[in-house]
Design a protein around this motif. Structure first.
Motif: not given
Length: 166
Positions: A64-65, A68, A81, A94, A97, A99-100, A104
């Motif tokens: 996911v990272r 992203n 995701c 998210c 972290e 994460l934008e 998800s």
């Protein structure tokens, strides 16, 4: 059915990933705000489906990272995701972290995404969860790339997936 491994031990999935050149199966998944999303919501954009067992494992979290980070460099591309994690867990991860650039989605309600894409584990310790896969769709929702990672504990081939967009 496909066979992959978990730490070297064989695990079977419910089917095979869709073949390249075919229309992707439609889906109904749950977003982190509990709304429903379908494939039709993404028509007109290229779509990377980053599919994994659970965001609460190191390899899944890293995928996911990484997606992203890569997604921020892509035009007209959505990175979805997808797991059977609850939407709350996906949202929490998210947010924690920062994460934008990924979205998800959860298959927790009925598991039909995993069934229609042939990637639900039917045996082994992760039975009922999704296999680690990447499926890339063009703007018309046609499958242009697939990868089912042969060893669940390993990351997908990010470069091959993203190169399929060229």
């Amino acid at each position: 059915m496909a066979t992959v491994t978990l730490k070297g031990n064989p695990v079977t999935t419910s089917g095979e990933l869709p073949k390249t050149g075919v229309d992707a199966p439609n889906f109904k998944l749950v977003a982190t705000d509990l709304s429903s999303k379908s494939l039709n919501d993404y028509l007109g954009s290229t779509v990377v489906l980053n599919i994994f067992p659970s965001v609460d494992t190191g390899t899944c979290a890293q995928s996911v990272r990484t997606f992203n980070e890569k997604a921020s460099q892509l035009d007209n591309t959505k990175v979805l995701c997808i797991s059977k994690d609850l939407p709350f867990a996906l949202s929490r991860f998210c947010a924690a972290e920062g994460l934008e650039n990924v979205e998800s989605l959860s298959d927790f309600r009925d598991g039909n995404f995993g069934k229609s894409y042939g990637l639900t584990f039917v045996d082994g310790p992760l039975e009922g969860l999704h296999s680690r896969c990447v499926v890339v769709l063009n703007k018309d929702a046609e499958v242009i790339y697939t990868e089912q990672v042969s060893e669940i504990t390993e990351e997908p081939n990010y470069e091959a997936a993203l190169n399929s967009l060229s």
